[in-house]
Design a protein around this motif. Structure first.
Motif, PDB file in Angstrom:
ATOM      1  N   ILE A 149     -14.017 -55.596-100.256  1.00 29.90           N
ATOM      2  CA  ILE A 149     -13.298 -54.406-100.719  1.00 29.90           C
ATOM      3  C   ILE A 149     -14.261 -53.250-100.985  1.00 29.90           C
ATOM      4  CG2 ILE A 149     -13.287 -55.111-103.154  1.00 29.90           C
ATOM      5  CD1 ILE A 149     -10.343 -54.051-103.169  1.00 29.90           C
ATOM      6  N   LYS A 150     -15.496 -53.568-101.388  1.00 23.24           N
ATOM      7  CA  LYS A 150     -16.440 -52.484-101.689  1.00 23.24           C
ATOM      8  C   LYS A 150     -16.873 -51.778-100.415  1.00 23.24           C
ATOM      9  CE  LYS A 150     -18.288 -54.153-106.010  1.00 23.24           C
ATOM     10  NZ  LYS A 150     -19.198 -55.216-106.440  1.00 23.24           N
ATOM     11  N   GLU A 151     -17.109 -52.547 -99.382  1.00 22.06           N
ATOM     12  CA  GLU A 151     -17.509 -51.932 -98.108  1.00 22.06           C
ATOM     13  C   GLU A 151     -16.318 -51.390 -97.332  1.00 22.06           C
ATOM     14  OE1 GLU A 151     -18.516 -54.866 -99.240  1.00 22.06           O
ATOM     15  OE2 GLU A 151     -20.551 -55.385 -98.598  1.00 22.06           O
ATOM     16  N   LYS A 152     -15.108 -51.646 -97.860  1.00 26.79           N
ATOM     17  CA  LYS A 152     -13.867 -51.237 -97.182  1.00 26.79           C
ATOM     18  C   LYS A 152     -13.769 -51.853 -95.789  1.00 26.79           C
ATOM     19  CE  LYS A 152     -12.491 -47.202 -99.694  1.00 26.79           C
ATOM     20  NZ  LYS A 152     -13.439 -46.281-100.274  1.00 26.79           N
ATOM     21  N   GLU A 153     -14.188 -53.095 -95.707  1.00 27.98           N
ATOM     22  CA  GLU A 153     -14.155 -53.761 -94.410  1.00 27.98           C
ATOM     23  C   GLU A 153     -13.488 -55.114 -94.537  1.00 27.98           C
ATOM     24  OE1 GLU A 153     -18.215 -53.861 -93.238  1.00 27.98           O
ATOM     25  OE2 GLU A 153     -17.926 -52.309 -91.730  1.00 27.98           O
ATOM     26  N   MET A 154     -12.933 -55.547 -93.449  1.00 28.97           N
ATOM     27  CA  MET A 154     -12.355 -56.876 -93.415  1.00 28.97           C
ATOM     28  C   MET A 154     -13.116 -57.692 -92.378  1.00 28.97           C
ATOM     29  SD  MET A 154      -9.704 -58.524 -94.734  1.00 28.97           S
ATOM     30  CE  MET A 154      -8.333 -57.427 -95.075  1.00 28.97           C
ATOM     31  N   GLU A 155     -13.630 -58.803 -92.854  1.00 26.30           N
ATOM     32  CA  GLU A 155     -14.358 -59.665 -91.912  1.00 26.30           C
ATOM     33  C   GLU A 155     -13.390 -60.734 -91.413  1.00 26.30           C
ATOM     34  OE1 GLU A 155     -18.189 -61.093 -93.328  1.00 26.30           O
ATOM     35  OE2 GLU A 155     -17.725 -63.024 -92.441  1.00 26.30           O
ATOM     36  N   VAL A 156     -13.249 -60.829 -90.135  1.00 26.20           N
ATOM     37  CA  VAL A 156     -12.375 -61.854 -89.551  1.00 26.20           C
ATOM     38  C   VAL A 156     -13.258 -62.788 -88.758  1.00 26.20           C
ATOM     39  CG1 VAL A 156     -10.325 -62.296 -88.202  1.00 26.20           C
ATOM     40  CG2 VAL A 156     -10.601 -60.107 -89.319  1.00 26.20           C
ATOM     41  N   SER A 157     -13.159 -64.071 -89.055  1.00 26.53           N
ATOM     42  CA  SER A 157     -14.069 -64.993 -88.371  1.00 26.53           C
ATOM     43  C   SER A 157     -13.331 -66.209 -87.853  1.00 26.53           C
ATOM     44  CB  SER A 157     -15.200 -65.413 -89.314  1.00 26.53           C
ATOM     45  OG  SER A 157     -14.680 -65.972 -90.475  1.00 26.53           O
ATOM     46  N   TRP A 158     -13.855 -66.717 -86.757  1.00 26.57           N
ATOM     47  CA  TRP A 158     -13.354 -67.950 -86.152  1.00 26.57           C
ATOM     48  C   TRP A 158     -14.502 -68.955 -86.210  1.00 26.57           C
ATOM     49  CZ3 TRP A 158     -11.859 -63.161 -84.808  1.00 26.57           C
ATOM     50  CH2 TRP A 158     -10.537 -62.929 -84.455  1.00 26.57           C
ATOM     51  N   HIS A 159     -14.252 -70.117 -86.778  1.00 29.09           N
ATOM     52  CA  HIS A 159     -15.288 -71.147 -86.808  1.00 29.09           C
ATOM     53  C   HIS A 159     -15.010 -72.125 -85.682  1.00 29.09           C
ATOM     54  CE1 HIS A 159     -16.070 -69.634 -90.879  1.00 29.09           C
ATOM     55  NE2 HIS A 159     -17.266 -70.126 -90.702  1.00 29.09           N
ATOM     56  N   ALA A 160     -15.845 -72.071 -84.663  1.00 33.40           N
ATOM     57  CA  ALA A 160     -15.619 -72.935 -83.511  1.00 33.40           C
ATOM     58  C   ALA A 160     -16.420 -74.207 -83.656  1.00 33.40           C
ATOM     59  CB  ALA A 160     -16.016 -72.205 -82.237  1.00 33.40           C
ATOM     60  N   PRO A 204     -20.481 -84.892 -77.503  1.00 37.76           N
ATOM     61  CA  PRO A 204     -21.408 -85.706 -78.296  1.00 37.76           C
ATOM     62  C   PRO A 204     -22.617 -84.930 -78.828  1.00 37.76           C
ATOM     63  CG  PRO A 204     -20.774 -86.853 -76.303  1.00 37.76           C
ATOM     64  CD  PRO A 204     -20.169 -85.502 -76.213  1.00 37.76           C
ATOM     65  N   ASP A 205     -23.185 -84.012 -78.009  1.00 38.62           N
ATOM     66  CA  ASP A 205     -24.394 -83.350 -78.487  1.00 38.62           C
ATOM     67  C   ASP A 205     -24.104 -82.073 -79.276  1.00 38.62           C
ATOM     68  OD1 ASP A 205     -23.408 -82.192 -76.243  1.00 38.62           O
ATOM     69  OD2 ASP A 205     -25.340 -81.532 -75.477  1.00 38.62           O
ATOM     70  N   LEU A 206     -22.867 -81.655 -79.344  1.00 43.08           N
ATOM     71  CA  LEU A 206     -22.552 -80.415 -80.066  1.00 43.08           C
ATOM     72  C   LEU A 206     -21.726 -80.668 -81.310  1.00 43.08           C
ATOM     73  CD1 LEU A 206     -21.511 -78.111 -77.091  1.00 43.08           C
ATOM     74  CD2 LEU A 206     -23.641 -78.023 -78.341  1.00 43.08           C
ATOM     75  N   LYS A 207     -21.445 -81.940 -81.583  1.00 42.14           N
ATOM     76  CA  LYS A 207     -20.409 -82.172 -82.590  1.00 42.14           C
ATOM     77  C   LYS A 207     -20.858 -81.830 -84.006  1.00 42.14           C
ATOM     78  CE  LYS A 207     -21.270 -87.124 -82.680  1.00 42.14           C
ATOM     79  NZ  LYS A 207     -20.708 -88.397 -82.258  1.00 42.14           N
ATOM     80  N   SER A 208     -22.157 -81.756 -84.237  1.00 40.53           N
ATOM     81  CA  SER A 208     -22.562 -81.420 -85.600  1.00 40.53           C
ATOM     82  C   SER A 208     -22.766 -79.919 -85.780  1.00 40.53           C
ATOM     83  CB  SER A 208     -23.830 -82.180 -85.958  1.00 40.53           C
ATOM     84  OG  SER A 208     -24.794 -81.959 -84.971  1.00 40.53           O
ATOM     85  N   ILE A 209     -22.377 -79.135 -84.791  1.00 41.12           N
ATOM     86  CA  ILE A 209     -22.667 -77.699 -84.847  1.00 41.12           C
ATOM     87  C   ILE A 209     -21.393 -76.905 -85.074  1.00 41.12           C
ATOM     88  CG2 ILE A 209     -23.387 -75.761 -83.397  1.00 41.12           C
ATOM     89  CD1 ILE A 209     -25.442 -77.910 -82.267  1.00 41.12           C
ATOM     90  N   ILE A 210     -21.502 -75.910 -85.935  1.00 39.19           N
ATOM     91  CA  ILE A 210     -20.388 -74.997 -86.169  1.00 39.19           C
ATOM     92  C   ILE A 210     -20.874 -73.596 -85.818  1.00 39.19           C
ATOM     93  CG2 ILE A 210     -18.835 -74.009 -87.867  1.00 39.19           C
ATOM     94  CD1 ILE A 210     -19.068 -76.568 -89.424  1.00 39.19           C
TER      95      ILE A 210
END
Lengths: 421, 167, 186, 172
Positions: free
Chosen positions: D69-80, D85-91
């Motif tokens: 609210i202070k920066e007057k911005e809205m952060e919208v994020s998608w956590h993929a 097998p080799d990517l499963k621990s990564i966000i």
């Protein structure tokens, strides 16, 4: 077909007694489809034996489901907003209420995220104790799901049996933590209580009892030809769909994806334990049941190992233990119950953010915490497994028979308070 | 071929599984006692470790107000009563969630859990326990026990799961 | 009784007088006590779970606590039930459904509010989406706890049975009788 | 049933991300071990999401907004996240910042079908409009809800103090 937006405002009911104008409002014609068949819209729930605390708006063409729209939010208790007004410690009991049948598993990732931000690590014994409670919870959560699946298809025996046997695990958890369901056991820095005397013998007895009972479950319910007829090849979820829709938990593993947040995140005592992640390829409702049965067996295997390997040592991080006055430290050592330091009310992680995932009985739970260096979190995002699985109501029921809806509901083990948060 | 497929394809095997299901049910129909606790006559002994109703030892309390600050539900509050110099905590069971944080944070062990949790009330007002004599500092007893219920101990058993033995 | 002279209840229209006669007969002590006794042991709650205390409600019906011993059998249709258990938080969305379920139930009907959330919001006391059940219908018994133990559910049933046997349920608060005016929105 | 495969973790993911997304991303960072954030402009969200899917991040765990609210911005994020097998621990957090008064971002449900319900929730709770989302109607709140979206910071809820002074009340 009318648009969905106008439909929901039409049928929304007020509070007063005069508001039920149409006696048959739950079952009404919707119009005709392209071939001239009449479509019907049926509202199932929230007061319905097979709906739980949600409503499913089902559109039917004869007996075939054209579309099922899950109308959730009946148990939305605004946890994300409330957590912004509470200190970090106070949010633990808050999030626990999303899934009280699985309360250790839902709070553990939150605590891990807070610990990550605070730079604290739980001692090894605490990690083992957390794992122990998490697995006990997983078993009781699966048994709860079994009971509900049973009652959804009117198999009262399964309900009575699994709820009766669930009591054993609830009792075990109660002896460990002091509460039946809402344990609030895992706190930043460790756990609240040490392992009580004679716990191992009790747990081993419970495991031996349960192993025998699981065989009976297979005979009376899972491989009962009636159940097989209703569950086999019903609600099939393919591997690709499961992955693209982001399905989690046993529902995912029943579709052939080998994924478990316990392995992916390597938390707690799991990296040191030997267990398997059950995976099945069929992806139907029966496979989802079988995966859960297998997970109960694996959980019991984990509990045995945890009790064997339980390391000696403190169950609360030294960093916070030092804040407690010496007299109380002695009290903690004698009673095995933690005394919280006063500073715990105002835990102050530095500005930044953290994510953590954990495997619950129903699937993967995801937390994202944003801190601005205050005593209260700026934003906590919880994505519970039920919320991620809710899309299955739409996906799996399309084209299924109306009678299959309770089966699909039961087999995906949806828990509405968890989905709504 | 999996068992489920065999059940579907082979009628004889299906019949066998039907018989097995019925036999399992019958076996338990005549099996010995179940785990039921007949509640008002028998009460489960919750033990000292249980997080039940909370009582206050007013003589020990130092009015540090940590318990009221840590309460997640704002159920525990510090009450300043007429005629008393210090503030004492009072609890509102309309809200209390029995998390036990107040007991765990008390630096002088003035609060403790009692093994009583089977309470039901007809009116709401009676659920606010101010730090008055005979209220928040009272010795709790299970209402069923007061009416003559016998305590039973929970035991784990390999055969029956849970056993409830009268003391 | 709106009869001009209260002693003459058998005079007037046949239906009216039959109803009054039945009322008079039923409310006489011997018959009333039989009726209350039978109500007390046939408390059928609706299969309506408002929130997570439903887990403990289900546990109360399980073999270990076996609430069916009290004649307490969860049933499917509100038209055949006389007890509404509010199991935990009542959200605004659910309150509408709860109100409808309550109205569908035949008289006499009872409400048990189970869990802290159903009394004063519990841990969600300042949530923007909850309703306190006692604001929208008369609550007979409150069960504190989050969640209460299944024994506490049994305790509530015992209390409610006692209340019914003593015929205390007949004196309802006036404010709930004109239910149409009661809303949950502030 | 297969045994647990060894916990292979993909190494050098930061470099891969920079190579793949470097031309459209404003910032790529490793926030924590196994947790990366990619900041893009709202206009290139769909393209960035598409490239992430190509890398194997085929579903999202969460869609969320943070109201700064202070920066007057809205952060919208998608956590993929990924089930490989080799990517499963990564966000991977793909996010953008839009003005708070009129937060509009393109919907990503064509790329990530799993974003449907969380996007609907974010619209409801924070008032972020996902352009192209077919089904933006109330999910958790009552369907007649009106007012400030509840998760915005200017939606205030009451908080109670912990001291009750009964002496003063009696005097009044």
């Amino acid at each position: 077909m009318t648009s969905q937006g106008s439909r929901s405002s039409e049928t929304d009911m007020g509070y007063g007694p005069g508001t039920i104008k149409e006696p048959g409002f739950r079952y009404r014609p919707m119009g005709r489809d392209a071939e001239g068949m009449e479509l019907y819209e049926i509202f199932i729930g929230p007061q319905h034996p097979a709906s739980g605390h949600m409503r499913i708006v089902v559109r039917l063409d004869g007996d075939i489901i054209v579309n099922a729209d899950p109308d959730i939010g009946y148990v939305h208790r605004t946890m994300e907003k409330l957590s912004e007004t509470r200190e970090y410690l106070k949010s633990i009991p808050l999030f626990e209420r999303a899934t009280i049948i699985d309360s250790a598993n839902i709070t553990w990732p939150y605590v891990r995220a807070v610990e990550q931000m605070l730079g604290v690590e739980a001692p090894l014994r605490a990690k083992y104790l957390r794992t122990l409670l998490a697995e006990i919870n997983r078993i009781s959560s699966h048994l709860y799901g079994f009971g509900l699946t049973g009652i959804f298809i009117n198999h009262s025996t399964m309900y009575m049996w699994s709820f009766g046997d669930r009591e054993i695990w609830v009792q075990l958890a109660e002896e460990l933590t002091g509460a039946r369901l809402t344990h609030t056991y895992i706190i930043p820095g460790g756990v609240r209580r040490d392992l009580p005397q004679g716990f191992k013998e009790k747990a081993l007895k419970a495991i031996r009892y349960m192993e025998r009972r699981l065989e009976d479950y297979m005979k009376i319910f899972v491989y009962n030809p009636v159940t097989v007829a209703r569950f086999r090849e019903v609600g099939v979820l393919t591997k690709n769909d499961a992955s693209r829709l982001g399905i989690v938990g046993p529902n995912l593993r029943a579709s052939g994806v080998h994924y478990d947040a316990r392995i992916a995140e390597k938390y707690g005592a799991y990296p040191e334990l030997d267990f398997e992640i059950p995976v099945m390829e069929e992806g139907d409702s029966l496979a989802r049941l079988l995966v859960r049965i297998e997970e109960i067996k694996q959980s019991m295997r984990i509990i045995k190992q945890v009790l064997d390997k339980m390391p000696q040592g403190p169950f609360f991080a030294d960093k916070y233990m030092r804040l407690i006055p010496p007299a109380l430290r002695k009290h903690v050592a004698e009673t095995g119950r933690i005394k919280l330091p006063g500073a715990f009310i105002r835990l102050k992680p530095p500005a930044g953010e953290a994510v953590a995932r954990g495997e619950m009985g129903h699937g993967e739970v995801f937390y994202h915490i944003v801190s601005t260096g205050d005593t209260k979190p700026y934003r906590v995002r919880i994505i519970t497994p039920a919320f991620r699985n809710v899309v299955l109501f739409r996906h799996l029921t399309r084209g299924a028979r109306f009678m299959d809806l309770p089966v699909i509901y039961g087999s995906i083990d949806y828990f509405p308070p968890e989905g709504d948060r | 071929m999996s068992i489920a497929d065999r059940i579907r394809r082979n009628p004889l095997y299906s019949l066998k599984m039907h018989a097995a299901a019925i036999a399992t049910g019958l076996r338990y129909l005549f099996a010995k006692p179940r785990m039921t606790v007949r509640y008002p006559e028998y009460v489960i002994d919750l033990g000292r470790n249980y997080r039940g109703m909370i009582r206050l030892h007013k003589d020990k309390c130092i009015s540090c107000s940590l318990c009221a600050q840590v309460c997640p539900a704002s159920a525990m509050k510090m009450y300043k009563l007429p005629g008393e110099k210090k503030m004492y905590p009072g609890i509102n069971y309309q809200r209390c969630i029995f998390c036990g944080f107040c007991v765990d944070i008390c630096p002088v062990n003035a609060l403790e859990h009692t093994p009583v949790h089977d309470i039901a009330e007809e009116d709401m007002e009676g659920m606010i326990y101010l730090p008055l004599p005979g209220r928040f500092d009272r010795e709790w007893k299970s209402p069923a026990e007061e009416e003559g219920g016998r305590k039973v101990k929970v035991e784990f058993d390999e055969e029956e799961g849970l056993k409830h033995e009268p003391e | 009784m709106d009869c001009p002279r209260s002693g003459w209840i058998f005079i007037g229209r046949l239906e009216e007088s039959a109803r009054k006669a039945a009322d008079w007969l039923v409310n006489k002590t011997p018959l009333r006590s039989v009726r209350d006794w039978s109500i007390a042991f046939s408390l059928w709650p609706v299969h309506f779970t408002t929130s997570c205390c439903g887990a403990e409600f289900a546990a109360a019906a399980n073999p270990r606590f076996d609430a069916e011993r009290f004649g307490f059998l969860p049933f499917l249709s509100p038209r055949q039930c006389n007890l509404l258990m509010i199991e935990g938080t009542l959200t605004k969305k659910m309150a509408k459904a709860a109100r409808i379920v309550y109205e569908q139930m035949p008289d006499p009907k009872f409400v048990i509010a189970m869990g802290a959330c159903a009394i004063d919001g519990g841990i969600f006391y300042n949530s923007y989406n909850i309703v306190r059940p006692h604001e929208i219908f008369p609550v007979d018994v409150f069960i504190p706890g989050c969640p209460p133990r299944p024994e506490a559910v049994a305790r509530a049933i015992v209390l409610l049975q006692r209340k019914i046997r003593e015929a205390r349920y007949l004196k309802r608060e006036k404010k709930y009788e004109s239910a149409g005016e009661v809303g949950t929105d502030e | 049933m297969p045994q647990n495969p060894p916990g292979a973790v993909r190494m050098g993911l930061l470099e891969d991300l920079k190579e793949k997304l470097g031309d459209i991303a404003a910032e790529i960072r490793e926030e924590k071990p196994n947790y990366y954030s990619v900041r893009v402009e709202a206009s290139s969200l769909v393209e960035a999401a598409r490239r992430l899917v190509e890398m194997g991040f085929d579903h999202v765990a969460s869609v969320e907004g943070v109201d700064w609210i202070k920066e007057k911005e809205m952060e919208v994020s998608w956590h993929a996240e990924s089930y490989e097998p080799d990517l499963k621990s990564i966000i991977i957090k793909l996010y953008t910042r839009v003005p708070r008064d009129d937060p509009r971002v393109p919907t990503l449900i064509d790329v990530w079908p799993s974003a449907e319900f969380p996007e609907r929730e974010t619209w409801e709770m924070l008032g972020v409009v996902f352009e192209g989302h077919p089904d933006l109607r109330h999910l958790l709140l009552p369907s007649d809800y009106e007012g400030i979206p509840p998760l915005r910071k200017d939606y205030r809820i009451k908080v109670e103090g912990f001291i009750v002074d009964l002496t003063r009340q009696q005097k009044q």
